[in-house]
Scaffold this motif. Structure first.
Motif, mmCIF file in Angstrom:
data_model
loop_
_atom_site.group_PDB
_atom_site.id
_atom_site.type_symbol
_atom_site.label_atom_id
_atom_site.label_comp_id
_atom_site.label_asym_id
_atom_site.label_seq_id
_atom_site.Cartn_x
_atom_site.Cartn_y
_atom_site.Cartn_z
ATOM 1 N N LYS A 161 0.843 -1.189 0.000
ATOM 2 C CA LYS A 161 0.000 0.000 0.000
ATOM 3 C C LYS A 161 0.883 1.244 0.000
ATOM 4 C CE LYS A 161 -3.703 0.139 2.742
ATOM 5 N NZ LYS A 161 -4.545 0.288 3.944
ATOM 6 N N THR A 162 0.565 2.181 -0.880
ATOM 7 C CA THR A 162 1.265 3.462 -0.947
ATOM 8 C C THR A 162 0.279 4.583 -0.703
ATOM 9 O OG1 THR A 162 2.829 2.591 -2.569
ATOM 10 C CG2 THR A 162 2.643 4.970 -2.422
ATOM 11 N N PHE A 163 0.547 5.395 0.320
ATOM 12 C CA PHE A 163 -0.318 6.531 0.618
ATOM 13 C C PHE A 163 0.078 7.717 -0.251
ATOM 14 C CE2 PHE A 163 -0.837 3.921 4.322
ATOM 15 C CZ PHE A 163 -2.191 4.027 4.585
ATOM 16 N N LEU A 164 -0.927 8.426 -0.721
ATOM 17 C CA LEU A 164 -0.723 9.569 -1.596
ATOM 18 C C LEU A 164 -1.210 10.838 -0.909
ATOM 19 C CD1 LEU A 164 -2.342 7.804 -4.651
ATOM 20 C CD2 LEU A 164 0.094 7.926 -4.164
ATOM 21 N N PHE A 165 -0.780 11.969 -1.409
ATOM 22 C CA PHE A 165 -1.239 13.269 -0.922
ATOM 23 C C PHE A 165 -0.956 13.413 0.569
ATOM 24 C CE2 PHE A 165 -4.190 12.050 -4.437
ATOM 25 C CZ PHE A 165 -3.543 12.762 -5.417
ATOM 26 N N SER A 166 -1.947 13.595 1.386
ATOM 27 C CA SER A 166 -1.728 13.848 2.818
ATOM 28 C C SER A 166 -1.926 12.577 3.651
ATOM 29 C CB SER A 166 -2.674 14.939 3.302
ATOM 30 O OG SER A 166 -4.011 14.502 3.159
ATOM 31 N N ASN A 167 -1.454 11.458 3.160
ATOM 32 C CA ASN A 167 -1.528 10.163 3.839
ATOM 33 C C ASN A 167 -2.949 9.726 4.175
ATOM 34 O OD1 ASN A 167 1.170 9.848 3.632
ATOM 35 N ND2 ASN A 167 1.614 10.366 5.752
ATOM 36 N N GLU A 168 -3.895 10.115 3.346
ATOM 37 C CA GLU A 168 -5.265 9.643 3.521
ATOM 38 C C GLU A 168 -5.710 8.807 2.329
ATOM 39 O OE1 GLU A 168 -7.383 13.247 4.240
ATOM 40 O OE2 GLU A 168 -6.961 13.200 6.384
ATOM 41 N N PHE A 169 -5.356 9.233 1.132
ATOM 42 C CA PHE A 169 -5.680 8.470 -0.073
ATOM 43 C C PHE A 169 -4.549 7.484 -0.348
ATOM 44 C CE2 PHE A 169 -8.048 12.396 -0.511
ATOM 45 C CZ PHE A 169 -9.296 11.919 -0.854
#
Length: 174
Positions: A95-103
């Protein structure tokens, strides 16, 4: 079955190699999360009409943006002729979190093990997904391909059972 076991072993070995670093270069406190989810899906192949199930997921946060996941549970495919088809998915993922670690974007691979007596074969399972996660809630949309499960019309371009699934889960730190 041997291919599934070998693939899972290689993925776990690669994940372990990431943990075996000699030095810790960041100050991120790595931790485990645990989640319990409900799944609902729409199969894209006949004779299936709907899929519902539940899962549990263990997630190891490597950094603030990367995680390794292990997911298992139970899913039930409803067939048009009032016959149900159950299976147990066992998947490992990244899993890779994008943007502000929410998406996030996530990919999983593993095996799907049939629990229906009329059909004793197992299948590889491939699952790319996107989602939104807070500290406690996780909502995701995924495409799932069960490569070797039976469908009515098989062609070169349409091999295996494909479905779109939604997951709603509650997660917490361990």
């Amino acid at each position: 079955m041997k291919k599934i076991t070998t693939t899972l072993f290689v993925i776990c070995l690669l994940g372990y190699a990431n943990f075996a670093k000699a030095q810790d270069t960041d100050n991120y406190k790595r931790n485990f999360k645990f989640g319990v989810g409900l799944n609902a899906g729409l199969p894209l192949n006949d004779p299936y009409s709907f899929n519902v199930g539940g899962d549990v997921r263990a997630q190891y946060n490597i950094s603030s943006t990367y995680s390794l996941c292990f997911t298992t549970g139970y899913n039930n495919l409803f067939v048009e002729d009032d016959v149900n088809f159950g299976y147990i998915p066992v998947k490992v993922g990244y899993k890779t979190f994008l943007f502000s670690n929410e998406f996030y974007a996530m990919g999983e691979i593993g095996g799907a093990f049939s629990t229906t007596k009329a059909y004793n074969d197992n299948s590889m399972i491939f699952c790319p997904s996107v989602g939104y996660a807070t500290k406690a809630i996780d909502i995701s949309l995924r495409y799932e391909l069960l490569k070797d499960f039976p469908i009515i019309k098989k062609s070169a371009a349409n091999e295996g059972l494909a479905q779109v699934m939604v997951r709603l889960a509650y997660g917490f730190d361990l």
